[in-house]
Scaffold this motif. Structure first.
Motif, mmCIF file in Angstrom:
data_model
loop_
_atom_site.group_PDB
_atom_site.id
_atom_site.type_symbol
_atom_site.label_atom_id
_atom_site.label_comp_id
_atom_site.label_asym_id
_atom_site.label_seq_id
_atom_site.Cartn_x
_atom_site.Cartn_y
_atom_site.Cartn_z
ATOM 1 N N ILE A 96 11.405 -34.589 14.129
ATOM 2 C CA ILE A 96 12.654 -34.000 14.626
ATOM 3 C C ILE A 96 12.753 -34.297 16.124
ATOM 4 N N ARG A 97 13.859 -34.925 16.521
ATOM 5 C CA ARG A 97 14.110 -35.161 17.947
ATOM 6 C C ARG A 97 15.201 -34.194 18.391
ATOM 7 N N ALA A 109 23.106 -32.879 6.477
ATOM 8 C CA ALA A 109 22.070 -33.357 7.384
ATOM 9 C C ALA A 109 21.967 -32.428 8.591
ATOM 10 N N ILE A 143 19.784 -31.174 17.616
ATOM 11 C CA ILE A 143 18.960 -32.082 16.817
ATOM 12 C C ILE A 143 19.646 -33.442 16.812
ATOM 13 N N GLN A 144 18.962 -34.452 17.343
ATOM 14 C CA GLN A 144 19.527 -35.793 17.372
ATOM 15 C C GLN A 144 19.037 -36.646 16.210
ATOM 16 N N ARG A 145 17.859 -36.334 15.721
ATOM 17 C CA ARG A 145 17.330 -37.099 14.599
ATOM 18 C C ARG A 145 16.387 -36.205 13.809
ATOM 19 N N CYS A 146 16.442 -36.338 12.489
ATOM 20 C CA CYS A 146 15.559 -35.566 11.620
ATOM 21 C C CYS A 146 15.272 -36.431 10.394
ATOM 22 N N CYS A 147 14.007 -36.765 10.173
ATOM 23 C CA CYS A 147 13.666 -37.627 9.045
ATOM 24 C C CYS A 147 12.215 -37.410 8.637
ATOM 25 N N GLU A 201 21.304 -33.499 11.673
ATOM 26 C CA GLU A 201 21.702 -34.151 12.907
ATOM 27 C C GLU A 201 22.917 -33.460 13.507
ATOM 28 N N ASN A 202 22.938 -33.379 14.817
ATOM 29 C CA ASN A 202 24.011 -32.765 15.615
ATOM 30 C C ASN A 202 24.080 -31.247 15.493
#
Length: 103
Positions: free
Chosen positions: A54-55, A1, A85-89, A3-4
């Protein structure tokens, strides 16, 4: 993933260039925006035309808040600090994007 994952300045600028919508807001305002997005748990594939959310948290990025022009975002992106990247979906649909700046 993803994230992070830490991003370089140039990676963030590339994401800004390839995005159709963006928004620069304070951390405490994120949930009120994300609540309107419909996301899926679908895998993000490199060769698809999926809409992806993407956040990215930008350390020392206070001067980016409220900016609405990609050129200014890229110009004012702090070169020091971290970009994570804190969120990716995947997005199920375009619902909720009316709250973002459209390029």
């Amino acid at each position: 993933a993803l994230e992070n994952k830490c991003l370089s300045c140039s990676e963030v600028k590339m994401l800004i260039d390839s995005s159709s919508h963006f928004l620069c807001i304070k951390v405490e305002d994120v949930s009120s925006i994300e609540d309107h997005l419909e996301t899926t748990e679908e895998e993000i594939s490199n060769d698809s035309n999926q809409e992806v959310y993407i956040r990215i948290h930008v350390d020392k990025g206070q001067n980016l808040i409220g900016k609405q022009v990609p050129y200014i975002l890229k110009r004012d992106l702090p070169s020091d600090g971290r970009r994570i990247i804190q969120r990716c979906c995947c997005l199920k649909n375009l619902s909720g994007l009316e709250n973002f700046n459209h390029i």
